[in-house]
Design an enzyme around this catalytic site. Structure first.
Site, PDB file in Angstrom:
ATOM      1  N   HIS A 431      85.224  -5.614   5.399  1.00  0.00           N
ATOM      2  CA  HIS A 431      85.565  -6.069   4.076  1.00  0.00           C
ATOM      3  C   HIS A 431      87.184  -6.797   4.497  1.00  0.00           C
ATOM      4  O   HIS A 431      88.071  -5.924   5.097  1.00  0.00           O
ATOM      5  CB  HIS A 431      85.505  -5.338   3.038  1.00  0.00           C
ATOM      6  CG  HIS A 431      84.157  -5.339   2.385  1.00  0.00           C
ATOM      7  ND1 HIS A 431      83.144  -6.288   2.150  1.00  0.00           N
ATOM      8  CD2 HIS A 431      83.597  -4.259   2.238  1.00  0.00           C
ATOM      9  CE1 HIS A 431      82.346  -5.717   1.872  1.00  0.00           C
ATOM     10  NE2 HIS A 431      82.099  -4.582   1.786  1.00  0.00           N
ATOM     11  N   CYS A 480      86.255 -12.088   5.061  1.00  0.00           N
ATOM     12  CA  CYS A 480      86.467 -13.067   4.084  1.00  0.00           C
ATOM     13  C   CYS A 480      87.877 -13.269   3.870  1.00  0.00           C
ATOM     14  O   CYS A 480      88.817 -12.256   4.289  1.00  0.00           O
ATOM     15  CB  CYS A 480      86.027 -12.585   2.825  1.00  0.00           C
ATOM     16  SG  CYS A 480      84.263 -12.702   2.634  1.00  0.00           S
TER      17      CYS A 480
END
Length: 849
Positions: A431, A480
């Site tokens: 993440h 991301c």
């Protein structure tokens, strides 16, 4: 014509093979079938090979309970049309009890065998009688590959045959694979490539299966040489399977500092090996088909040739001359002299290839998040990238599932490995997000929502790397890059230096998400799926990444969703394949090597001997720098011990390991899919992850449970084992991060630049942005509820028709942490051993098989 040679592969064995193993007759020893797998016909029952197995079976039938004895067996067998037993036959068997060591059952089994009864039929009879003990005597051994495919080097256009033969079952099925993909029509014991082409080069393996059990042959390498510009008919003039040099080295005239590259290629069966010579003496690093010197000196001048051999034959290449001239010597001149010189002349410099003083890589994959969606791909991605970078001579530290303090300490240890001229590479999968041009990596213990104070800033790490005067800084960020709406902090970082040696490879564009791919149970990030295909290419790193970006752009699966972004200040032609020149290294290189070695030391294999005479091997294997597999195997058992089992217990609480997940029968059951082919069989396996949390020595107990023959009571013995601190545990990453460390974030929750409004409570229904999240079940897509339409998948993808895209590395806003926080492993991928990681779910038997 100058040939181009591709990767290597397998060759056919000389022994003939058949589609299925011969059937065994009743009364034969089951183990004899392996030795006679090539026999045309099986031996009849009652032959001279009847031994312990037949006696044991006879004893069981002689003293069997009513309904399971030899007479009942005779009745079942007599019901078959071709096995007729008359009353006289049964009377003769019955009279055997009058002989000193006579056995009616022995006589019956011999009679059945003489009349053509097979072991398969005998098993059917005993199954009908429900005679469990007798059935156990006749159970088939495990599948065993008795003929493995051989590696070979061939010419394009020839016929290649790869063979695999197995025993252990009467009927087995074969399936050939080229690396992780099934070979079309490769469902027999022989794989024929007619004609073979350069595209057939690679690694091959055969899976042999029977019902739910299966095994694999050895890997075989097929090396196909294509003589470019040569008519196809001329290729057939070379004798098949005979060693023959088809690529000859070429003479060269060089200047001091130039690169020397000599190539020799041979075909033959077995696959050839090479040794280069200069002036009659073997070269120390001349064991490959290509001999290279990065920067030649006058001492490299001489007569070169290569000797190719394969254990059966040998051949020398032609001898060629390498001439090395001296560079032009600079002379002192005045300023007026310089004004008369042309500018292009001043810029002419030798085309010297850049070199590194060392290569170091830190790879972090975070999956098992405590308060955010868990991921699958990082484990596979880190494992595959580790194997590739090791082939490029990188010192690799690979770590899974790190907390904030562990990540900061890992980066601190990584910086200790850097020095002047070292190539440093940082890869992160997990993440993440990007705010105001700064990228943040999210630890597994990050709160929900998280902010910059809870994460690691990549740009801050780059500044620390620049202080080390590294030769190349590469960041590969598979996460991301969407904005974190819960983090309004503007970091005040020291200005980065203008070093012209920084490369960023982002898995996705700014403001976009990164995805994982699910393919037949094997998970990859989209970025790694394409990067691994090109990483070993000898190209400038930015050129290599550009080609990866082009490959990703051809994949319809991510069209309009994910695109690779490259940022670079690189002013030289530096590549990950650049050689290491140790002579340029500083005095700290020795300490750097010792530090890296310390973090990758496995405990030595131990042999434990118990009082009952049982000896147990205790072995260790590293899957990552912080993941180790411990296995126990019985290596010696006295005959009086009927049953025994050795397992480990009492593991350190620091590892947070569920005892139910220890001592499994296969590596896969522990979650160690990646090492399954490298580990010995018939062991009990325990996978110890998060070794960085180990505070003291790893101490556990090896328990041995056993029974003596004829005694139903279970005995128990124990031995305590201390294996020290294995792998990364030696570095103490579990220690809290010190506030005065150079890696301390410049913006903690209590720092002056922290936005005080962030400390207000946020309802639990909210969740920060983060990277690629896999579905709980392979191949199932669970996208963000609010953007499901935007990531609906096309019917097909040009990059891989069987691939399915999984949710992005961007979390759902209403995500609730799952109750089960276990890490769901997936499978992945060095040479013959390194490609074992390809044994993934691609190779596992489907339910239909």
């Amino acid at each position: 014509a100058r040939p181009s040679c591709s990767s290597p592969g397998p060759q056919p064995p000389t022994a003939g093979t058949r589609g299925q193993a011969p059937r065994r007759k009743a009364g034969n020893s089951g183990h004899a079938q392996r030795a006679e797998a090539s026999a045309a016909e099986p031996q009849p029952a009652g032959s001279n090979r009847a031994g312990a197995l037949l006696r044991r079976l006879s004893e069981l039938l002689d003293r069997a309970a009513p309904g399971k004895g030899w007479r009942d067996l005779a009745q079942r067998a007599g019901s078959r049309g071709r096995v007729r037993l008359s009353p006289l036959d049964l009377e003769q068997c019955s009279l055997k009890v009058l002989e000193p060591e006579g056995s009616p059952s022995w006589s019956l089994l011999k009679l059945l065998g003489d009349r053509g009864c097979t072991v398969v039929e005998l098993v059917e009879f005993l199954q009908a009688l429900e005679h469990t003990e007798a059935l156990q005597c006749l159970s088939y051994p495990g599948i065993e590959v008795v003929v493995h495919p051989d590696s070979q080097a061939v010419l394009s256009g020839q016929v290649v045959k790869l063979c695999c033969w197995a025993a252990g079952h009467p009927f087995v099925h074969y399936q050939w694979f080229k690396e992780e993909k099934e070979v079309p029509h490769g469902s027999g014991p022989e794989l024929v490539l007619n004609p073979v082409t350069i595209h057939d080069s690679g690694f091959y393996i055969c899976r042999v299966s029977r019902d739910s059990s299966f095994t694999f042959s050895h890997w075989a390498r097929l090396h196909v040489c294509d003589l470019q510009g040569t008519p196809d008919g001329s290729l057939m003039t070379l004798p098949e399977n005979k060693l023959q040099i088809c690529v000859q080295p070429q003479p060269q005239t060089l200047t001091v500092g130039d690169a020397l590259v000599l190539e020799c290629g041979a075909v033959g069966n077995p696959i050839p090996h090479y040794q280069w010579f200069r002036n009659g003496f073997p070269l120390e690093n001349g064991g490959k088909n290509v001999y290279m010197v990065t920067a030649v000196e006058e001492e490299h001048q001489g007569t070169y040739w290569c000797h190719a051999s394969n254990g059966r034959q040998g051949q020398d290449s032609r001898k060629i001359e390498v001439i090395v001239g001296r560079k032009a010597v600079a002379v002192e001149c005045t300023e007026d002299d310089l004004s008369d010189l042309q500018t292009p002349g001043l810029q002419e410099e030798p085309n010297r290839r850049p070199v590194a003083t060392d290569k170091v890589a830190l790879l972090i994959g975070n999956m098992s998040y405590r308060h955010h969606p868990q991921l699958k791909a990082p484990m596979v991605d880190v494992y595959e990238l580790t194997n590739l970078l090791r082939q490029l001579d990188f010192k690799v530290v690979s770590l899974l599932d790190l907390t904030e303090s562990e990540m900061r300490n890992a980066v601190s240890e990584f910086l200790l490995l850097l020095d002047r001229g070292v190539y440093g590479l940082l890869y992160y999968a997990g993440h993440g997000y990007e705010n105001y041009g700064n990228s943040f990596m999210v630890p597994v213990d990050a709160p929900n929502p998280y902010r910059s104070a809870n994460c690691l800033c990549v740009q801050n790490i780059l500044r620390q790397m620049q202080d080390k005067e590294t030769g190349l800084n590469v960041f590969l960020l598979d996460m991301c890059r969407k904005r974190n709406e819960y983090d309004d902090t503007v970091l005040v970082l020291e200005a980065l230096k203008v070093t012209a040696n920084v490369v960023f490879g982002y898995a996705t564009c700014q403001g976009a998400e990164a995805f994982e791919v699910q393919q037949s149970g094997m998970a990859n990030g989209i970025f790694m799926k394409f990067l691994k295909e090109r990483l070993l290419e000898d190209k400038k790193i930015t050129v290599l990444l550009d080609e990866v970006a082009e490959d990703m752009g051809k994949c319809h699966l991510t069209e309009g969703k994910q695109a690779l972004e490259i940022r670079s200040s690189l002013s030289e032609r530096r590549a990950l394949t650049d050689p290491i020149q140790q002579s340029l290294a500083s005095a700290g290189s020795l300490a750097r090597n010792l530090q890296w070695t310390k973090a990758h030391e496995l405990p030595e294999t131990k042999y434990l001997t118990f009082r009952c005479g049982v000896q147990v091997q205790l072995g260790f294997a590293a899957e990552f720098s912080n993941v180790m597999v411990v296995y126990t195997r019985l290596v010696q058992k006295p005959p009086e011990v009927a049953v025994c089992r050795a397992y480990i217990t009492g593991l350190a609480l620091d590892l947070h390991m569920d005892p139910k997940e220890a001592n499994k029968g296969t590596p896969e059951e522990t979650g160690s899919y990646l090492l399954s082919k490298d580990l010995p069989r018939h062991c009990l396996y325990t996978r110890l992850s998060s070794l960085q949390k180990l505070k003291e020595h790893l101490v556990f107990t090896v328990c041995l449970h056993y029974e003596y023959s004829g005694i139903g009571e279970t005995m128990d013995e124990r031995k305590e084992v201390d294996v020290g601190k294995p792998l990364i545990a030696k570095l103490g990453l579990h220690h809290g991060f010190k506030a005065n460390s150079c890696l301390q974030s410049c913006c903690r929750a209590d720092s002056p630049c922290h936005n005080q409004t962030e400390t207000s409570s946020v309802t639990n229904k909210h969740c920060a942005l983060s990277p690629c999240q896999p579905a709980p079940c392979p191949g199932v897509c669970h996208p963000h509820p609010s953007c499901s339409d935007s990531i609906r998948q096309p019917e097909a993808c040009s990059c891989n028709e069987s691939s399915k895209i999984l949710p992005s590395r961007h979390e759902a806003q209403n995500y609730s942490p799952p109750v089960d926080e276990s890490n769901v492993p997936v499978e992945t991928t060095d040479d013959t051993a390194g490609l074992e990681f390809l044994l993934s779910d691609h190779f596992r038997l489907s339910q239909q098989q």
